[in-house]
Design a protein around this motif. Structure first.
Motif: not given
Length: 343
Positions: A195, A128, A99-103, A193
């Motif tokens: 992605e 996670d 899954q592509i996500r920002k963190m 930050r």
């Protein structure tokens, strides 16, 4: 106004909203087409429009030849539909748990391996599991919304720790910050930050011999792939060709040589194109992809993974498929464009 896009040969469909590119809409729908830079500077996302009208975007003419454009080829990261489209493109099958996500991320280690190469180790949230394929990249999202892309140089691990190889581009806002040029200096424990994971350049499961081709910091995703092969005991034959202008550009040469003792069937070939007399270079010289052609004139039974400067990637793609019988679908690449990877 939105338009429907149908992908051949899979018959998958997705909707492109007003202002979206074909690629962005496909990714939003969970359909992964081949891509790398996402800004029209490489040819990874090139595909053919079989039916329908579209706006090709400003960069397409620089990357796609006039003859190919007449046949309907375009860059899907630039193309915006003006009607419903039918396109022809290879889809990249990715596991549902990728899954592509920002963190947020934290800088936990900085090591300068050459005057213009910094190795960063970045800690992603430990709560996670961060799953990705060896070879993919992440984006730093800067305060002004701009992005800088860097390949992850380590395979997935339980600590959610990733390694990045940053080459300094003088005047580049992000790399000047990393190298402490100008008003600010990146510091340990700094928060950035990001992605991730992004890109369709990753190691495929296969029994075919693999040729890894890198220039400069294009070594980073190749390193992730090879370390993954060592970890899982992949025993297929592997040839690594790593090119630089001078020997110092091969900033992890010792590690690459160690792999010959860790991975059965692995061979390493460093290639230097502009050695100076004081370098005392005794190894191979010239263009790195030409060294592959000299050693393996028939690539019909191989896979090739190429990463680095666009001119190297494009030359290798053209020469390997035209002169060395490499099937086009077995050439996997990530071109490090200045706009995406370097500043």
């Amino acid at each position: 106004m939105s338009f429907k896009v149908t992908v051949l040969p899979s018959q998958h469909e997705f909707t492109v909203e007003d202002g979206q590119s074909v690629l962005d809409a496909a990714l939003a729908a969970g359909i992964v087409l081949p891509y790398s830079c996402r800004n029209g500077a490489c040819s990874t996302c090139k595909g053919r429009v079989v039916e329908g009208s579209y706006e090709g975007g400003p960069n397409t003419a620089q990357i796609v030849s006039e003859e190919e454009r007449e046949q309907g080829y375009t860059l899907f990261c630039q193309a915006k539909p003006l009607s419903d489209l039918t396109i022809e493109a290879h889809e990249v099958r990715m596991a549902s748990d990728i899954q592509i996500r920002k963190m947020p991320s934290r800088i936990v280690e900085m090591e300068k391996l050459a005057d213009d190469v910094m190795v960063l180790k970045v800690q992603l949230p430990a709560s996670d599991p961060f799953r990705f394929y060896p070879g993919q990249y992440l984006d730093f999202i800067l305060r002004d919304g701009k992005r800088r892309s860097y390949s992850m140089a380590t395979p997935p691990n339980e600590a959610n720790l990733v390694e990045l190889h940053i080459r300094h581009t003088p005047g580049g806002a992000f790399t000047d910050h990393v190298f402490g040029v100008g008003a600010t200096q990146m510091k340990l424990r700094e928060i950035q930050r990001v992605e991730a994971p992004l890109g369709s350049f990753f190691l495929r499961k296969s029994d075919k011999p693999a040729v890894f081709l890198a220039s400069g910091t294009g070594f980073a995703p190749i390193k992730a792939m090879i370390e993954h092969m060592i970890a899982v005991g992949d025993k297929r034959p592997v040839h690594l060709y790593w090119g630089g202008r001078r020997p110092v550009d091969l900033y992890m040469d010792g590690l690459a040589r160690e792999w010959e003792n860790q991975l059965p069937g692995f061979r390493y070939f460093p290639v230097v194109s502009e050695a100076l007399p004081e370098d005392n270079w005794q190894g191979r010289s010239g263009f790195v992809h030409r060294a592959v052609m000299e050693d393996i004139p028939d690539l019909s039974g191989h896979q090739v993974y190429a990463c680095g400067a666009p001119v190297m990637v494009d030359s290798a793609r053209q020469d390997f498929t035209t002169h060395c019988n490499l099937p086009e679908e077995e050439f996997y690449a990530d071109a490090f464009t200045t706009a995406a990877h370097s500043v």
